[in-house]
Design an enzyme around this catalytic site. Structure first.
Site, PDB file in Angstrom:
ATOM      1  N   HIS A   1      15.852 -13.707 -22.293  1.00 27.75           N
ATOM      2  CA  HIS A   1      14.584 -13.338 -21.647  1.00 27.75           C
ATOM      3  C   HIS A   1      13.395 -14.119 -22.215  1.00 27.75           C
ATOM      4  O   HIS A   1      12.505 -14.549 -21.481  1.00 27.75           O
ATOM      5  CB  HIS A   1      14.379 -11.827 -21.813  1.00 27.75           C
ATOM      6  CG  HIS A   1      13.684 -11.169 -20.664  1.00 27.75           C
ATOM      7  ND1 HIS A   1      13.977  -9.899 -20.247  1.00 27.75           N
ATOM      8  CD2 HIS A   1      12.710 -11.602 -19.837  1.00 27.75           C
ATOM      9  CE1 HIS A   1      13.184  -9.576 -19.227  1.00 27.75           C
ATOM     10  NE2 HIS A   1      12.417 -10.594 -18.959  1.00 27.75           N
TER      11      HIS A   1
ATOM     12  N   TYR B   1      14.286  -3.832 -18.155  1.00 27.60           N
ATOM     13  CA  TYR B   1      13.637  -3.151 -17.027  1.00 27.60           C
ATOM     14  C   TYR B   1      14.005  -1.672 -17.049  1.00 27.60           C
ATOM     15  O   TYR B   1      15.044  -1.257 -16.556  1.00 27.60           O
ATOM     16  CB  TYR B   1      14.006  -3.809 -15.690  1.00 27.60           C
ATOM     17  CG  TYR B   1      13.624  -5.275 -15.594  1.00 27.60           C
ATOM     18  CD1 TYR B   1      12.681  -5.845 -16.456  1.00 27.60           C
ATOM     19  CD2 TYR B   1      14.201  -6.110 -14.644  1.00 27.60           C
ATOM     20  CE1 TYR B   1      12.336  -7.184 -16.376  1.00 27.60           C
ATOM     21  CE2 TYR B   1      13.850  -7.456 -14.546  1.00 27.60           C
ATOM     22  CZ  TYR B   1      12.929  -7.975 -15.421  1.00 27.60           C
ATOM     23  OH  TYR B   1      12.598  -9.313 -15.332  1.00 27.60           O
TER      24      TYR B   1
ATOM     25  N   LEU C   1       5.215 -14.476  -5.762  1.00 31.89           N
ATOM     26  CA  LEU C   1       4.081 -14.023  -4.947  1.00 31.89           C
ATOM     27  C   LEU C   1       2.878 -13.719  -5.842  1.00 31.89           C
ATOM     28  O   LEU C   1       1.965 -12.986  -5.445  1.00 31.89           O
ATOM     29  CB  LEU C   1       4.471 -12.762  -4.159  1.00 31.89           C
ATOM     30  CG  LEU C   1       5.659 -12.941  -3.209  1.00 31.89           C
ATOM     31  CD1 LEU C   1       6.113 -11.599  -2.635  1.00 31.89           C
ATOM     32  CD2 LEU C   1       5.289 -13.899  -2.073  1.00 31.89           C
ATOM     33  N   GLY C   2       2.889 -14.278  -7.055  1.00 33.33           N
ATOM     34  CA  GLY C   2       1.770 -14.031  -7.960  1.00 33.33           C
ATOM     35  C   GLY C   2       1.616 -12.542  -8.262  1.00 33.33           C
ATOM     36  O   GLY C   2       0.510 -12.015  -8.290  1.00 33.33           O
TER      37      GLY C   2
ATOM     38  N   PHE D   1      -0.445 -10.819  -5.744  1.00 34.72           N
ATOM     39  CA  PHE D   1      -1.815 -11.280  -5.435  1.00 34.72           C
ATOM     40  C   PHE D   1      -1.848 -12.281  -4.282  1.00 34.72           C
ATOM     41  O   PHE D   1      -2.746 -12.245  -3.430  1.00 34.72           O
ATOM     42  CB  PHE D   1      -2.450 -11.905  -6.686  1.00 34.72           C
ATOM     43  CG  PHE D   1      -3.917 -12.180  -6.510  1.00 34.72           C
ATOM     44  CD1 PHE D   1      -4.843 -11.145  -6.560  1.00 34.72           C
ATOM     45  CD2 PHE D   1      -4.377 -13.462  -6.255  1.00 34.72           C
ATOM     46  CE1 PHE D   1      -6.196 -11.389  -6.365  1.00 34.72           C
ATOM     47  CE2 PHE D   1      -5.731 -13.721  -6.069  1.00 34.72           C
ATOM     48  CZ  PHE D   1      -6.646 -12.679  -6.121  1.00 34.72           C
TER      49      PHE D   1
HETATM   50  N1  LIG Z   1      11.867 -13.501 -16.590  1.00 34.64           N
HETATM   51  C1  LIG Z   1      10.751 -12.831 -16.695  1.00 34.64           C
HETATM   52  O1  LIG Z   1      10.116 -12.788 -17.743  1.00 34.64           O
HETATM   53  C2  LIG Z   1      10.227 -12.108 -15.486  1.00 34.64           C
HETATM   54  C3  LIG Z   1       8.900 -11.657 -15.454  1.00 34.64           C
HETATM   55  C4  LIG Z   1       8.442 -11.013 -14.303  1.00 34.64           C
HETATM   56  C5  LIG Z   1       9.315 -10.819 -13.228  1.00 34.64           C
HETATM   57  N2  LIG Z   1      10.608 -11.251 -13.301  1.00 34.64           N
HETATM   58  C6  LIG Z   1      11.549 -11.069 -12.176  1.00 34.64           C
HETATM   59  O2  LIG Z   1      10.983 -11.659 -11.017  1.00 34.64           O
HETATM   60  C7  LIG Z   1      10.929 -10.708  -9.968  1.00 34.64           C
HETATM   61  C8  LIG Z   1       9.743 -10.974  -9.054  1.00 34.64           C
HETATM   62  O3  LIG Z   1       8.537 -11.040  -9.781  1.00 34.64           O
HETATM   63  P1  LIG Z   1       7.405  -9.927  -9.698  1.00 34.64           P
HETATM   64  O4  LIG Z   1       7.963  -8.665  -9.152  1.00 34.64           O
HETATM   65  O5  LIG Z   1       6.744  -9.928 -11.019  1.00 34.64           O
HETATM   66  O6  LIG Z   1       6.335 -10.544  -8.719  1.00 34.64           O
HETATM   67  P2  LIG Z   1       6.268 -10.990  -7.195  1.00 34.64           P
HETATM   68  O7  LIG Z   1       7.623 -11.058  -6.608  1.00 34.64           O
HETATM   69  O8  LIG Z   1       5.426 -12.188  -7.184  1.00 34.64           O
HETATM   70  O9  LIG Z   1       5.416  -9.815  -6.537  1.00 34.64           O
HETATM   71  C9  LIG Z   1       5.855  -8.488  -6.499  1.00 34.64           C
HETATM   72  C10 LIG Z   1       4.689  -7.620  -6.061  1.00 34.64           C
HETATM   73  O10 LIG Z   1       4.239  -8.029  -4.774  1.00 34.64           O
HETATM   74  C11 LIG Z   1       4.287  -6.964  -3.838  1.00 34.64           C
HETATM   75  N3  LIG Z   1       4.831  -7.559  -2.602  1.00 34.64           N
HETATM   76  C12 LIG Z   1       6.057  -8.095  -2.406  1.00 34.64           C
HETATM   77  N4  LIG Z   1       6.178  -8.602  -1.162  1.00 34.64           N
HETATM   78  C13 LIG Z   1       4.994  -8.380  -0.548  1.00 34.64           C
HETATM   79  C14 LIG Z   1       4.495  -8.672   0.747  1.00 34.64           C
HETATM   80  N5  LIG Z   1       5.237  -9.302   1.643  1.00 34.64           N
HETATM   81  N6  LIG Z   1       3.215  -8.280   1.041  1.00 34.64           N
HETATM   82  C15 LIG Z   1       2.445  -7.642   0.132  1.00 34.64           C
HETATM   83  N7  LIG Z   1       2.866  -7.344  -1.119  1.00 34.64           N
HETATM   84  C16 LIG Z   1       4.131  -7.706  -1.461  1.00 34.64           C
HETATM   85  C17 LIG Z   1       5.200  -5.932  -4.448  1.00 34.64           C
HETATM   86  O11 LIG Z   1       4.750  -4.630  -4.132  1.00 34.64           O
HETATM   87  P3  LIG Z   1       5.666  -3.588  -3.287  1.00 34.64           P
HETATM   88  O12 LIG Z   1       6.815  -3.235  -4.153  1.00 34.64           O
HETATM   89  O13 LIG Z   1       4.700  -2.479  -3.060  1.00 34.64           O
HETATM   90  O14 LIG Z   1       6.050  -4.320  -2.042  1.00 34.64           O
HETATM   91  C18 LIG Z   1       5.022  -6.168  -5.964  1.00 34.64           C
HETATM   92  O15 LIG Z   1       3.945  -5.446  -6.469  1.00 34.64           O
HETATM   93  C19 LIG Z   1      10.903  -9.358 -10.688  1.00 34.64           C
HETATM   94  O16 LIG Z   1      11.337  -8.319  -9.850  1.00 34.64           O
HETATM   95  C20 LIG Z   1      11.821  -9.620 -11.844  1.00 34.64           C
HETATM   96  O17 LIG Z   1      13.170  -9.437 -11.437  1.00 34.64           O
HETATM   97  C21 LIG Z   1      11.054 -11.896 -14.412  1.00 34.64           C
END
Ligand SMILES: NC(=O)c1ccc[n+]([C@@H]2O[C@H](COP(=O)([O-])OP(=O)(O)OC[C@H]3O[C@@H](n4cnc5c(N)ncnc54)[C@H](OP(=O)(O)O)[C@@H]3O)[C@@H](O)[C@H]2O)c1
Length: 327
Positions: A123, A57, A204-205, A208
């Site tokens: 990873h 990251y 949270l997709g 999405f």
């Molecule tokens: N192991 C892997 O390969 C892998 C891959 C992807 C992610 N991850 C980890 O998983 C974590 C979470 O996944 P992710 O960040 O991909 O996706 P997520 O948690 O599903 O969604 C994050 C997105 O949703 C928005 N968001 C969050 N809460 C919200 C709410 N209450 N209302 C509206 N929008 C909201 C955020 O924007 P804002 O910042 O503008 O709120 C951001 O763009 C990452 O931070 C990372 O640490 C790991």
């Protein structure tokens, strides 16, 4: 904040963790450092004890950020990080050679300003390095006190079994949410059998499922979602039906779609700990509210029935990314 155990590992964390990737990487420009530090402190103050980062990251910036922000709370929080890409860059492919794993661990300890990495995930599975060698390298780091627990990410069941036989795996971190339920087929039963915890990423997709994104949303040009088939304009339009259903269920429960998406995950198994990511305090608070929402068996059936009507369109990754998952 309620606590959960990650499988049989003895690792206890808050029921919801914080995904920190988006503060530095993936979803457009990095958050201003002082704002990011404020958000991380706010999370600790609200009971979050589980923070997710990775060498990749940035690369490196996100670990450095967590090292600085969480230094005052070192003994109160669990920091999970990851190794497994050449030079820490996913675009260069996998690298889990034992000597590289050690190098990443040493560098991560410095960046994170800690004496031991609480949870060290691979990873992505590296097809060129036997799982036994990867697990063996992490086992050595654990014996030396540099790592406390071993994790994997987006690994297939056979790889998990091979690794677990050498060094018990504390947690698997893979995508799982209302729009990606494949882990229910083989992965969750395998984890249950082996006593491994599950950490759904992108719960949270990737935003999405919250309803904040629609077919008209324009992502920053550096935003990873521009490369994701599931986020093409036409697929967003098709997948909107799922968010509409979720919004209706949320209204009935006096909650938000994001909260229902997270509460649904928490209701699947007591050893599941989602790590939603956000850069905004009001969303952090909204998301943490999901830990207080009770999802009854009747709610689960209603959600199940609703979502089964929608066939989600589009892959989770582009062609290169698809090749790296489920190995
Ligand atoms: N192991 C892997 O390969 C892998 C891959 C992807 C992610 N991850 C980890 O998983 C974590 C979470 O996944 P992710 O960040 O991909 O996706 P997520 O948690 O599903 O969604 C994050 C997105 O949703 C928005 N968001 C969050 N809460 C919200 C709410 N209450 N209302 C509206 N929008 C909201 C955020 O924007 P804002 O910042 O503008 O709120 C951001 O763009 C990452 O931070 C990372 O640490 C790991």
């Amino acid at each position: 904040m309620k606590k959960r155990q990650l499988g049989n590992s003895g690792l206890e964390v808050s029921a919801l963790g914080l995904g920190c990737m988006g503060l530095s990487f993936g979803y457009g420009p990095a958050t201003d450092k002082s704002e990011a530090i404020k958000l991380l402190h706010a999370a600790v103050e609200r009971g979050v004890t589980f923070f997710d980062t990775a060498e990749a990251y940035g690369p490196f910036e996100n670990e450095e950020l967590l090292g600085e922000a969480l230094a005052p709370y070192r003994n109160q929080v669990v920091i999970a990080t990851k190794f497994g890409f050449k030079e820490g860059k996913p675009g260069l492919g996998a690298d889990s050679r034992p000597e590289r794993i050690r190098e990443v661990a040493e560098a991560a300890l410095k960046r994170l300003r800690i004496d031991a990495i609480d949870l060290f995930y691979q990873h992505r599975v590296d097809p060129n390095v036997p799982m036994e060698d990867v697990a063996g390298a992490v086992k050595d780091l654990i014996a030396e006190g540099k790592v406390k627990h071993f994790g994997m990410s987006e690994a297939g069941a056979a790889s998990i079994r091979k690794a677990h036989a050498v060094q018990p795996v504390a947690a698997l971190q893979s995508e799982y949410s209302l729009w990606w339920r494949e882990p229910e087929q083989e992965i969750l039963p395998t984890l249950e059998e082996l006593g491994i915890g599950f950490v759904p990423f992108s719960p949270l997709g990737k935003g999405f499922l919250t309803g904040a994104i629609n077919e008209n949303t324009q992502f920053d040009k550096s935003d990873f979602r521009n490369t994701v088939p599931r986020f093409s304009e036409e697929n967003r339009k098709a997948n909107q039906a799922l968010v509409d259903l979720l919004a209706r269920i949320a209204t009935d429960k006096n909650a938000t779609p994001a909260q229902i998406a997270l509460a649904w995950l928490l209701a699947q198994k007591p050893w599941i700990v989602p790590i939603p990511g956000t850069t905004k305090l009001h969303r952090l608070e909204e998301n943490l509210g999901a830990a207080e929402i009770e999802i009854s068996p009747a709610d689960l059936s209603q959600i199940q029935e609703a979502v089964s009507k929608v066939e989600v369109q589009g892959d989770r990754y582009n062609e290169q990314g698809q090749k790296m998952i489920n190995r």
